[in-house]
Design a protein around this motif. Sequence first.
Motif, PDB file in Angstrom:
ATOM      1  N   THR A   1       5.809 -14.592   7.996  1.00 44.47           N
ATOM      2  CA  THR A   1       4.810 -15.326   8.434  1.00 44.47           C
ATOM      3  C   THR A   1       3.535 -15.512   7.625  1.00 44.47           C
ATOM      4  OG1 THR A   1       3.704 -14.020  10.184  1.00 44.47           O
ATOM      5  CG2 THR A   1       5.788 -15.537  10.897  1.00 44.47           C
ATOM      6  N   GLY A   2       3.267 -14.294   7.111  1.00 44.54           N
ATOM      7  CA  GLY A   2       1.971 -14.211   6.222  1.00 44.54           C
ATOM      8  C   GLY A   2       0.815 -13.835   6.923  1.00 44.54           C
ATOM      9  N   GLU A   3       1.125 -13.374   8.328  1.00 46.74           N
ATOM     10  CA  GLU A   3       0.050 -13.010   9.261  1.00 46.74           C
ATOM     11  C   GLU A   3      -0.354 -11.722   9.087  1.00 46.74           C
ATOM     12  OE1 GLU A   3       0.462 -15.852  13.145  1.00 46.74           O
ATOM     13  OE2 GLU A   3       2.243 -14.531  12.639  1.00 46.74           O
ATOM     14  N   LEU A   4       0.656 -10.856   8.509  1.00 49.33           N
ATOM     15  CA  LEU A   4       0.428  -9.380   8.278  1.00 49.33           C
ATOM     16  C   LEU A   4       0.506  -8.829   6.950  1.00 49.33           C
ATOM     17  CD1 LEU A   4       2.788  -7.832  11.307  1.00 49.33           C
ATOM     18  CD2 LEU A   4       0.256  -8.396  11.394  1.00 49.33           C
ATOM     19  N   LEU A   5      -0.298  -8.111   6.253  1.00 46.09           N
ATOM     20  CA  LEU A   5      -0.615  -7.659   5.119  1.00 46.09           C
ATOM     21  C   LEU A   5      -0.415  -5.800   5.320  1.00 46.09           C
ATOM     22  CD1 LEU A   5      -0.960  -7.786   2.144  1.00 46.09           C
ATOM     23  CD2 LEU A   5      -3.439  -7.483   2.648  1.00 46.09           C
ATOM     24  N   ALA A   6       0.638  -5.251   4.598  1.00 46.47           N
ATOM     25  CA  ALA A   6       0.920  -4.136   4.507  1.00 46.47           C
ATOM     26  C   ALA A   6       0.133  -3.614   3.256  1.00 46.47           C
ATOM     27  CB  ALA A   6       2.336  -3.720   4.841  1.00 46.47           C
ATOM     28  N   VAL A   7      -0.547  -2.503   3.340  1.00 47.61           N
ATOM     29  CA  VAL A   7      -1.276  -1.747   2.041  1.00 47.61           C
ATOM     30  C   VAL A   7      -0.857  -0.319   1.973  1.00 47.61           C
ATOM     31  CG1 VAL A   7      -3.453  -1.455   0.940  1.00 47.61           C
ATOM     32  CG2 VAL A   7      -3.118  -3.360   2.367  1.00 47.61           C
TER      33      VAL A   7
ATOM     34  N   LYS B   1      -7.345  11.499 -11.757  1.00 47.28           N
ATOM     35  CA  LYS B   1      -8.385  11.373 -10.767  1.00 47.28           C
ATOM     36  C   LYS B   1      -7.925  11.015  -9.281  1.00 47.28           C
ATOM     37  CE  LYS B   1     -10.003   6.578 -11.690  1.00 47.28           C
ATOM     38  NZ  LYS B   1     -11.239   5.740 -11.985  1.00 47.28           N
ATOM     39  N   GLU B   2      -6.566  10.566  -9.103  1.00 41.70           N
ATOM     40  CA  GLU B   2      -5.919  10.298  -8.061  1.00 41.70           C
ATOM     41  C   GLU B   2      -6.099  11.542  -7.268  1.00 41.70           C
ATOM     42  OE1 GLU B   2      -2.959   6.425  -8.774  1.00 41.70           O
ATOM     43  OE2 GLU B   2      -2.226   8.589  -9.345  1.00 41.70           O
ATOM     44  N   LYS B   3      -5.742  11.256  -5.965  1.00 41.27           N
ATOM     45  CA  LYS B   3      -5.662  12.337  -4.780  1.00 41.27           C
ATOM     46  C   LYS B   3      -4.259  12.495  -4.494  1.00 41.27           C
ATOM     47  CE  LYS B   3     -10.194  11.089  -3.000  1.00 41.27           C
ATOM     48  NZ  LYS B   3     -10.868  10.691  -1.692  1.00 41.27           N
ATOM     49  N   GLU B   4      -3.749  13.638  -4.725  1.00 40.07           N
ATOM     50  CA  GLU B   4      -2.387  14.077  -4.114  1.00 40.07           C
ATOM     51  C   GLU B   4      -2.193  14.327  -3.045  1.00 40.07           C
ATOM     52  OE1 GLU B   4       0.371  15.720  -7.119  1.00 40.07           O
ATOM     53  OE2 GLU B   4      -0.509  14.941  -8.842  1.00 40.07           O
ATOM     54  N   GLU B   5      -2.463  13.479  -1.931  1.00 36.14           N
ATOM     55  CA  GLU B   5      -2.384  13.803  -0.501  1.00 36.14           C
ATOM     56  C   GLU B   5      -1.437  13.215   0.113  1.00 36.14           C
ATOM     57  OE1 GLU B   5      -6.623  13.156   0.104  1.00 36.14           O
ATOM     58  OE2 GLU B   5      -6.489  11.097   0.444  1.00 36.14           O
ATOM     59  N   PRO B   6      -1.111  13.237   1.337  1.00 37.37           N
ATOM     60  CA  PRO B   6      -0.381  12.376   2.058  1.00 37.37           C
ATOM     61  C   PRO B   6      -0.486  10.840   1.941  1.00 37.37           C
ATOM     62  CG  PRO B   6      -0.292  14.464   3.175  1.00 37.37           C
ATOM     63  CD  PRO B   6      -1.479  14.431   2.135  1.00 37.37           C
ATOM     64  N   PRO B   7       0.292  10.069   1.483  1.00 35.62           N
ATOM     65  CA  PRO B   7      -0.098   8.339   1.477  1.00 35.62           C
ATOM     66  C   PRO B   7      -0.350   8.059   2.826  1.00 35.62           C
ATOM     67  CG  PRO B   7       2.347   8.851   1.116  1.00 35.62           C
ATOM     68  CD  PRO B   7       1.686  10.486   1.097  1.00 35.62           C
ATOM     69  N   GLU B   8      -0.895   6.878   2.995  1.00 36.47           N
ATOM     70  CA  GLU B   8      -1.118   6.014   4.257  1.00 36.47           C
ATOM     71  C   GLU B   8      -0.843   4.675   3.986  1.00 36.47           C
ATOM     72  OE1 GLU B   8      -5.294   8.537   5.941  1.00 36.47           O
ATOM     73  OE2 GLU B   8      -5.367   6.917   4.020  1.00 36.47           O
ATOM     74  N   VAL B   9      -0.331   3.998   5.202  1.00 29.94           N
ATOM     75  CA  VAL B   9      -0.290   2.674   5.208  1.00 29.94           C
ATOM     76  C   VAL B   9      -1.088   1.953   6.188  1.00 29.94           C
ATOM     77  CG1 VAL B   9       1.600   1.054   5.752  1.00 29.94           C
ATOM     78  CG2 VAL B   9       2.214   2.971   4.632  1.00 29.94           C
ATOM     79  N   PHE B  10      -1.680   0.892   5.884  1.00 30.68           N
ATOM     80  CA  PHE B  10      -2.546  -0.101   6.854  1.00 30.68           C
ATOM     81  C   PHE B  10      -2.087  -1.243   6.992  1.00 30.68           C
ATOM     82  CE2 PHE B  10      -5.256   3.431   4.855  1.00 30.68           C
ATOM     83  CZ  PHE B  10      -6.042   3.636   5.968  1.00 30.68           C
ATOM     84  N   ILE B  11      -2.110  -1.682   8.244  1.00 32.74           N
ATOM     85  CA  ILE B  11      -1.551  -3.234   8.517  1.00 32.74           C
ATOM     86  C   ILE B  11      -2.794  -3.740   8.716  1.00 32.74           C
ATOM     87  CG2 ILE B  11      -0.192  -4.426   9.969  1.00 32.74           C
ATOM     88  CD1 ILE B  11       1.487  -2.569   8.028  1.00 32.74           C
TER      89      ILE B  11
END
Length: 314
Positions: free
Chosen positions: A285-291, A301-311
């Motif tokens: 529906t385009g109402e939710l964006l997962a990142v 320079k990236e952090k090798e740590e457990p990834p996270e998902v945000f809604i």
Amino acid sequence: MSGAQLEFENPIEDAISKLKFSPESNNLLIASWDSYLRLYNVENSSLILKLNSGAALLDCCFENESTSHSSDSDGFIQRYDLNAGTVDTIGRHDHIATSVLYSHDKGEVISTGLDEKIKFWDTRLGQSLVLSTDAGASVRCITVNGNNLVVCVDASMHLYDLRSLDRPFQSYESQVEVPIRCVTSVPFSTGYAVGSVDGQVALDFPNTACSSEMKYTFRCHPKSMKGRLDGACINAIEFTPGGSGTFVTGDNEGYVISWNAKSRRRLFELPRYSNSVASLAFNHTGELLAVASSHTYQEAKEKEEPPEVFIHKF
């Protein structure tokens, strides 16, 4: 617009490669380098399914609500029955399988790999492999728009007609002029948007009468590096469903920015994430964006740590 972290009872142990919302629900598919494909119910933040493929997953896609596919680092293309919780192999590439998608117009799975092959699979047949064609170089990303398949090789774009796959019907250099990292279809047209390794985004509308007036390129976060403009690698571009022209970009410096393709304007920017933005996905529906905030194995320079998902709710 608000954002909330998706809670994992058991953290994902390695980098996230791809997020995909299901075609008709708010179930979210997560492919990661820890060899697991996970299916989450975003509405109650619960794990529905967790299936092991045996190798790092580099891409995933839905065929329908109950079937999905992945491309793996060992070259295998896997099919997942999300109802039965089973995994079976469709076929394989002779090198790392870089991308996979499902063409609803063709009814086939399409995959690419570092073996320089584009392969077409019909899982309804006893012998799934329908066609294998030579791309001429390693393919990083692909997308489909109706009967058109776009294959990105370095800074070049090759367009195939899925009804006649002997050779590309059109090949040209992208406006970004550097290796392409991601590509997606523009939903309100026959156009395409690509993101480059140096922070550029280019929109192109081939095979249209006004393509020269419509195509353009811009930098998401330009900065000066040794006297020239540079930027962070664009890992993901996603359009909202429908024809509004709104899309978002995610890059290696943790920025998610919303733009409008029709007005060519920047709309807003989310608070910066602590790690790279590895993948983005809108629900149907385009109402939710997962990142996906995750390392990508592209920069030291990236952090090798457990990834996270945000809604995020629009």
